[in-house]
Design an enzyme around this catalytic site. Structure first.
Site, short mmCIF file in Angstrom:
data_model
loop_
_atom_site.label_atom_id
_atom_site.label_comp_id
_atom_site.label_asym_id
_atom_site.label_seq_id
_atom_site.Cartn_x
_atom_site.Cartn_y
_atom_site.Cartn_z
CE LYS A 112 -4.15 -1.84 2.36
NZ LYS A 112 -4.78 -1.62 3.45
CE LYS A 195 -5.12 -8.39 -2.18
NZ LYS A 195 -5.24 -7.93 -0.98
CE LYS A 198 -13.96 -1.47 -5.08
NZ LYS A 198 -15.38 -1.97 -4.71
P1 TYM Z 1 -10.69 -5.80 3.46
O1 TYM Z 1 -11.85 -4.79 3.62
O2 TYM Z 1 -9.59 -5.68 2.50
O3 TYM Z 1 -11.34 -7.11 3.08
C1 TYM Z 1 -12.62 -7.94 3.80
C2 TYM Z 1 -12.26 -9.20 3.63
O4 TYM Z 1 -12.36 -9.63 2.16
C3 TYM Z 1 -11.17 -10.77 2.15
N1 TYM Z 1 -10.64 -10.52 0.66
C4 TYM Z 1 -10.57 -11.73 -0.31
N2 TYM Z 1 -10.71 -13.05 0.26
C5 TYM Z 1 -10.39 -13.87 -0.94
N3 TYM Z 1 -10.02 -13.36 -2.19
C6 TYM Z 1 -9.80 -11.90 -2.80
N4 TYM Z 1 -9.44 -11.71 -3.76
C7 TYM Z 1 -10.19 -11.12 -1.45
N5 TYM Z 1 -10.05 -9.92 -1.14
C8 TYM Z 1 -10.33 -9.37 0.11
C9 TYM Z 1 -10.23 -10.34 2.95
O5 TYM Z 1 -9.16 -11.15 3.33
C10 TYM Z 1 -10.86 -9.74 4.38
O6 TYM Z 1 -11.12 -10.88 5.12
N6 TYM Z 1 -7.75 -5.38 7.40
C11 TYM Z 1 -9.00 -6.06 6.88
C12 TYM Z 1 -10.07 -5.39 7.71
C13 TYM Z 1 -10.04 -5.54 9.10
C14 TYM Z 1 -10.15 -6.63 10.15
C15 TYM Z 1 -10.05 -6.56 11.33
C16 TYM Z 1 -10.31 -8.04 9.43
C17 TYM Z 1 -9.78 -4.64 10.18
N7 TYM Z 1 -9.81 -5.13 11.37
C18 TYM Z 1 -10.14 -7.55 12.28
C19 TYM Z 1 -10.52 -9.04 10.52
C20 TYM Z 1 -10.25 -8.83 11.67
C21 TYM Z 1 -9.19 -5.68 5.60
O7 TYM Z 1 -8.60 -4.54 5.03
O8 TYM Z 1 -10.06 -6.19 4.75
#
Ligand code: TYM
Length: 332
Positions: A112, A195, A198
């Site tokens: 990032k 992957k 967004k």
């Molecule tokens: P975020 O918002 O980027 O994504 C949300 C969830 O979607 C999953 N994900 C995917 N899984 C499979 N294939 C993909 N291409 C793919 N893209 C996204 C992510 O693994 C995620 O589970 N840091 C986290 C948010 C967060 C969080 C937390 C998660 C903040 N606090 C506490 C768990 C526990 C994030 O950016 O997810």
């Protein structure tokens, strides 16, 4: 009941198929068997610039999508992270428990910050994973349902929890990642070596849950596949076809061998056409359900207010315990 916690960022409108298959679908299933806490993580969202009105709208949209995906406020606690001030408060403490080098090894930060450049790389972006540590530890989560890209952050959470417990006595539950192998990583439709994401995917490479059904179908139909002809699950040799099979299996409940059987002797065309229809049939009612929630913002806000109250009932006593253990003088 064992407890789960997870979070999703409310960034820029629609969730995508990777978010759904990698994480949100598991959240829906786990609310039946676990004491489940799910957060729309708006504090995380501001680690990159956000327009205020846009953030407000996408936070409501995120909540509406989670409800439309099947989260039931009677069965889980759905809340907005900034409504529960203990997240930011515990994050500060966790910042003071995390080594600078440890945080510097987080690969998502490296990716990032490379994208943001020097000016856009804030201290908040650097410390993003530590806020995530606080999210998880505040609820004594046993498991954290996420996609593969979050594994390193869960490992960090475990390390920091153990460090705190070692120094101050047993306080935090050391959580485990809950990652379903089959759907842990959904790939970009145009570039199946990365992957679906967004930030990195081109619009054609990503199916948004809020896409027009016909637009979503078109993206599946124009997915990049290899030059071969056999429909076979082989991520190394056939990443594009394998990704489509993964999505097909996840949305229908059919197994990969059943799909290989079904498409035996056929070229890629039928696989794409059928999957395009399945995806279109999935997004169409989803969009309608989301719209239904958005049409009644007062009801949506009430769900989130109740979720925040329920979350604070767990988070506040734990934060108080932490403050006491580290030696802060009681405020009253
Ligand atoms: P975020 O918002 O980027 O994504 C949300 C969830 O979607 C999953 N994900 C995917 N899984 C499979 N294939 C993909 N291409 C793919 N893209 C996204 C992510 O693994 C995620 O589970 N840091 C986290 C948010 C967060 C969080 C937390 C998660 C903040 N606090 C506490 C768990 C526990 C994030 O950016 O997810």
């Amino acid at each position: 009941r064992p407890r789960v916690l997870s979070g999703i960022q409310p960034t820029s409108g629609s969730f995508h198929l990777g978010n759904y298959l990698g994480a949100v679908r598991q959240w829906v299933a786990l609310q039946e068997t676990h004491d489940a806490f799910y957060a729309v993580v708006d504090l995380h969202a501001i680690t990159v610039p956000q327009d205020p009105e846009g953030l407000r709208a996408s936070t409501r949209l995120a909540a509406a999508q989670l409800l439309a995906a099947g989260l039931d406020p009677e069965r889980c606690t759905l809340f907005v992270q900034s409504h529960v001030p203990e997240h930011a408060q515990l994050a500060w403490v966790m910042n003071c428990m995390t080594q600078f080098g440890e945080a510097g090894r987080m690969t998502q930060f490296k990716d990032k910050s490379a994208k943001q450049g020097a000016e856009g790389t804030t201290v908040g972006l650097f410390t993003y994973p530590v806020l995530q540590v606080a999210d998880i530890l505040l609820y004594h989560a046993d498991q954290v349902p996420v996609g593969e890209d979050q594994r390193q952050h869960i490992e960090l959470t475990r390390d920091v929890a153990e460090r705190f417990n070692g120094r101050y006595g047993r306080t935090f539950t050391v959580p485990a990642a809950y990652i379903l192998k089959d759907t842990a990583k959904i790939y970009d439709l145009q570039d199946p070596s990365i992957k679906m994401s967004k930030s990195a995917s081109s619009p054609k490479g990503i199916v948004n849950l809020m896409d027009e059904p016909r637009a979503a179908a078109k993206k599946i139909k124009s997915a990049v596949t290899d030059t071969g002809t056999v429909v076979r699950f082989d991520p190394a040799a056939k990443p594009g076809v394998s990704n489509l099979l993964t999505i097909y299996a996840a949305l229908t409940g059919l197994t990969i061998p059943e799909l290989e059987q079904k498409f035996a002797g056929q070229l890629y065309g039928p696989l794409k056409t059928e999957l395009a229809e399945i995806v279109a049939d999935w997004v169409a009612p989803f969009r309608e359900r989301v719209q239904g929630y958005l049409d009644d913002p007062a009801a949506l806000d009430a769900v989130l207010a109740r979720g925040a109250d329920k979350a604070r009932e767990v988070a506040a006593p734990l934060l108080a315990e932490v403050y006491d253990k580290i030696g802060f003088l009681p405020a009253h």
